[in-house]
Motif scaffolding. Structure first.
Motif, PDB file in Angstrom:
ATOM      1  N   ALA A 149       0.819  -1.227   0.000  1.00 18.12           N
ATOM      2  CA  ALA A 149       0.000   0.000   0.000  1.00 18.12           C
ATOM      3  C   ALA A 149       0.848   1.271   0.000  1.00 18.12           C
ATOM      4  N   PHE A 150       1.902   1.320   0.817  1.00 17.69           N
ATOM      5  CA  PHE A 150       2.717   2.531   0.936  1.00 17.69           C
ATOM      6  C   PHE A 150       3.328   2.932  -0.405  1.00 17.69           C
ATOM      7  N   HIS A 151       3.578   1.932  -1.264  1.00 17.33           N
ATOM      8  CA  HIS A 151       4.250   2.211  -2.542  1.00 17.33           C
ATOM      9  C   HIS A 151       3.280   2.624  -3.653  1.00 17.33           C
ATOM     10  N   GLN A 152       1.997   2.697  -3.351  1.00 17.01           N
ATOM     11  CA  GLN A 152       1.027   3.065  -4.393  1.00 17.01           C
ATOM     12  C   GLN A 152       1.106   4.546  -4.770  1.00 17.01           C
ATOM     13  N   THR A 153       1.993   5.307  -4.087  1.00 12.74           N
ATOM     14  CA  THR A 153       2.211   6.710  -4.458  1.00 12.74           C
ATOM     15  C   THR A 153       3.331   6.849  -5.496  1.00 12.74           C
ATOM     16  N   MET A 154       3.965   5.737  -5.888  1.00  8.49           N
ATOM     17  CA  MET A 154       5.035   5.818  -6.895  1.00  8.49           C
ATOM     18  C   MET A 154       4.490   6.396  -8.199  1.00  8.49           C
ATOM     19  N   PRO A 155       5.248   7.292  -8.846  1.00  9.18           N
ATOM     20  CA  PRO A 155       4.793   7.797 -10.143  1.00  9.18           C
ATOM     21  C   PRO A 155       4.866   6.695 -11.200  1.00  9.18           C
ATOM     22  N   GLN A 156       4.116   6.893 -12.276  1.00  6.59           N
ATOM     23  CA  GLN A 156       4.039   5.882 -13.324  1.00  6.59           C
ATOM     24  C   GLN A 156       5.406   5.539 -13.903  1.00  6.59           C
ATOM     25  N   LYS A 157       6.274   6.539 -14.018  1.00  6.44           N
ATOM     26  CA  LYS A 157       7.605   6.281 -14.592  1.00  6.44           C
ATOM     27  C   LYS A 157       8.430   5.347 -13.704  1.00  6.44           C
ATOM     28  N   ALA A 158       8.102   5.291 -12.403  1.00  4.95           N
ATOM     29  CA  ALA A 158       8.843   4.417 -11.486  1.00  4.95           C
ATOM     30  C   ALA A 158       8.274   3.004 -11.446  1.00  4.95           C
ATOM     31  N   PHE A 159       6.951   2.862 -11.621  1.00  2.65           N
ATOM     32  CA  PHE A 159       6.387   1.514 -11.498  1.00  2.65           C
ATOM     33  C   PHE A 159       6.199   0.795 -12.826  1.00  2.65           C
ATOM     34  N   THR A 160       6.377   1.501 -13.942  1.00  2.43           N
ATOM     35  CA  THR A 160       6.148   0.892 -15.256  1.00  2.43           C
ATOM     36  C   THR A 160       7.373   0.111 -15.721  1.00  2.43           C
ATOM     37  N   GLY A 161       7.165  -1.140 -16.102  1.00  2.00           N
ATOM     38  CA  GLY A 161       8.235  -1.939 -16.682  1.00  2.00           C
ATOM     39  C   GLY A 161       8.391  -1.610 -18.159  1.00  2.00           C
ATOM     40  N   ALA A 162       9.609  -1.757 -18.682  1.00  2.77           N
ATOM     41  CA  ALA A 162       9.854  -1.451 -20.103  1.00  2.77           C
ATOM     42  C   ALA A 162       9.483  -2.669 -20.952  1.00  2.77           C
ATOM     43  N   ILE A 163       8.191  -3.018 -20.880  1.00  2.00           N
ATOM     44  CA  ILE A 163       7.650  -4.190 -21.578  1.00  2.00           C
ATOM     45  C   ILE A 163       6.372  -3.760 -22.306  1.00  2.00           C
ATOM     46  N   SER A 164       5.804  -4.657 -23.078  1.00  2.00           N
ATOM     47  CA  SER A 164       4.564  -4.361 -23.784  1.00  2.00           C
ATOM     48  C   SER A 164       3.481  -3.908 -22.798  1.00  2.00           C
ATOM     49  N   ASN A 165       2.789  -2.835 -23.161  1.00  2.00           N
ATOM     50  CA  ASN A 165       1.738  -2.321 -22.287  1.00  2.00           C
ATOM     51  C   ASN A 165       0.636  -3.349 -22.047  1.00  2.00           C
ATOM     52  N   GLU A 166       0.473  -4.277 -23.008  1.00  2.00           N
ATOM     53  CA  GLU A 166      -0.544  -5.327 -22.835  1.00  2.00           C
ATOM     54  C   GLU A 166      -0.276  -6.173 -21.595  1.00  2.00           C
ATOM     55  N   LEU A 167       1.008  -6.392 -21.291  1.00  2.00           N
ATOM     56  CA  LEU A 167       1.350  -7.207 -20.115  1.00  2.00           C
ATOM     57  C   LEU A 167       0.909  -6.520 -18.826  1.00  2.00           C
ATOM     58  N   TYR A 168       0.893  -5.191 -18.839  1.00  2.00           N
ATOM     59  CA  TYR A 168       0.390  -4.446 -17.679  1.00  2.00           C
ATOM     60  C   TYR A 168      -1.130  -4.471 -17.642  1.00  2.00           C
ATOM     61  N   THR A 169      -1.776  -4.146 -18.778  1.00  2.00           N
ATOM     62  CA  THR A 169      -3.241  -4.055 -18.779  1.00  2.00           C
ATOM     63  C   THR A 169      -3.888  -5.429 -18.579  1.00  2.00           C
ATOM     64  N   GLN A 170      -3.262  -6.477 -19.127  1.00  2.00           N
ATOM     65  CA  GLN A 170      -3.865  -7.802 -19.057  1.00  2.00           C
ATOM     66  C   GLN A 170      -3.553  -8.538 -17.757  1.00  2.00           C
ATOM     67  N   TYR A 171      -2.284  -8.412 -17.302  1.00  2.00           N
ATOM     68  CA  TYR A 171      -1.850  -9.208 -16.142  1.00  2.00           C
ATOM     69  C   TYR A 171      -1.439  -8.368 -14.933  1.00  2.00           C
TER      70      TYR A 171
END
Length: 397
Positions: A149-171
């Motif tokens: 929970a504490f880490h849910q304030t991370m900005p998108q640039k910090a939590f986003t992996g450099a992978i296909s966006n589908e892997l984030y939206t789907q899984y």
């Protein structure tokens, strides 16, 4: 007795930690551990007034329920059942759904179970602990406190992996981070130590134990952390590898390793244990170093180097630095490890206070170094995740 006691439960796949915490002081009135669930040697032990008691768990199955029933009996026999106001549960994974502590109902329980794919060893066990506690304490409100929970304030640039966006939206594959309750607690304590509002503080929090992680905290909020989608990434740990080229997984699979063998190796046979070839325990590594054990020396060097590298890199998300915070079993107690990490930070201007570093052990907080260049200090603060769980449960009442 004050009516501020919370039963805190941390339910693992084959174990269950518990403590009755005074939510005003953080003191553990009684604490204990049920372990080896599913095995003939299953036991439950507890400490009360400095005395430790241990007994076998005789139930053939459903050890979680049996352990919680035994905890109920214990609390009744010690005479503070009427002082309990809530049950607080440590839940490892809250995904993106849970950004703070919540009161548990059937819907919340179902959502915790639905996140089991993200934490297959931990969330199902947490749900079992919740169900057992609801049966044992039907009249008490139950709360879930999430490691993520504490880490849910991370900005998108910090939590986003450099992978296909589908892997984030789907899984939901992204950086989540763990040890959030510990990083939250020590950052608040560090702000008090520095006599500044936590909302005006920037810290690098370094939780070093059998599991280890670093967290960059800006204005009291997590902005980056070293653990990722699972607790396997980031620092080298007791038996976990930390950051590793994912191509190694493909390489081993092509060599005929099974998926189970690969992940057993990375989760349970790496880290201190893998590099030293000796032990997963930092104390054992330090003792073996004294006798000239080469594997132990290398494990020490790899670990301290990697921690220092992360600390250095976590200056990037911060606009300033007030303190580097050491916590966790190793961070609070292992003087040679802290000393070596500080040596590796010499380019950042940190100068060790040798006496301060020696004194800040075994439950003692303190300043152990300072950097005039950064206008920052390095401090040791013992963590108290159970206190956070108790406090947040009572606040939600």
């Amino acid at each position: 007795m004050s009516n501020s006691f919370v039963l805190v439960i941390n339910s693992g796949s084959s174990s269950l930690k518990f403590a009755v915490i005074d939510s005003l002081t953080g003191d553990a009135i009684v604490s204990g551990l049920g372990e080896c669930f599913g095995l003939p040697e299953a036991v439950i032990s507890w400490k009360f007034n400095g005395e430790k008691t241990e007994e076998a768990i005789s139930a053939p199955d459903n050890h979680h329920q049996h352990a919680i029933n035994r905890i109920v009996d214990l609390i009744e026999s010690l005479g503070f059942t009427s002082d309990l106001v809530a049950v607080g549960h440590r839940i490892v994974h809250g995904g993106e759904k849970f950004t703070s502590t919540v009161r548990i109902d059937d819907k919340v329980l179902a959502e915790i179970e639905s996140l089991s794919d993200l934490a297959p060893l931990h969330n199902p066990a947490g749900a079992i602990g919740i169900q057992a506690a609801m049966v044992a304490f039907p009249s008490l409100p139950q709360f879930a406190v999430f490691d993520t929970a504490f880490h849910q304030t991370m900005p998108q640039k910090a939590f986003t992996g450099a992978i296909s966006n589908e892997l984030y939206t789907q899984y939901g594959i992204r950086r989540y981070g763990f040890h959030g309750t510990s990083h939250y607690f020590v950052s608040r304590e560090a702000a008090k130590m520095l006599n500044k509002p936590v909302e005006e503080c920037s810290f690098i929090s370094v939780h070093l134990g059998n599991g280890a992680s670093v967290c960059a905290i800006e204005n009291g909020e997590s902005v980056d952390t070293s653990m990722g989608f699972t607790p396997l990434s980031g620092l080298m740990m007791g038996t976990r590898c930390g950051d590793l080229d994912p191509g190694i997984i493909e390489f081993l699979l092509k060599k005929g390793w099974s998926q189970e063998q690969v992940f057993e190796a990375l989760n349970k046979k790496s880290g201190f244990l893998g590099v030293s070839g000796l032990t997963s325990d930092a104390r054992g590594v330090l003792e073996a170093m004294e006798t000239g054990h080469e594997g132990a020396k290398l494990a020490f060097e790899v670990f301290t180097y990697r921690v220092a590298k992360y600390i250095g890199s976590y200056l990037i998300p911060l606009s300033s630095l007030d303190a580097v915070i050491f916590t966790g079993g190793i961070g609070e107690n292992a003087l040679p490890i802290r000393r070596e990490i500080l040596k590796n930070l010499k380019l950042l201007g940190f100068v060790e206070d040798e006496k301060g570093n020696e004194d800040a052990r075994f439950g003692n907080a303190g300043v152990i170094a300072k950097s005039d260049m950064l206008g920052a200090v390095a401090v040791v603060i013992p963590t108290n995740e159970e206190f956070v769980i108790a406090q947040q449960s009572v606040e939600l009442l």
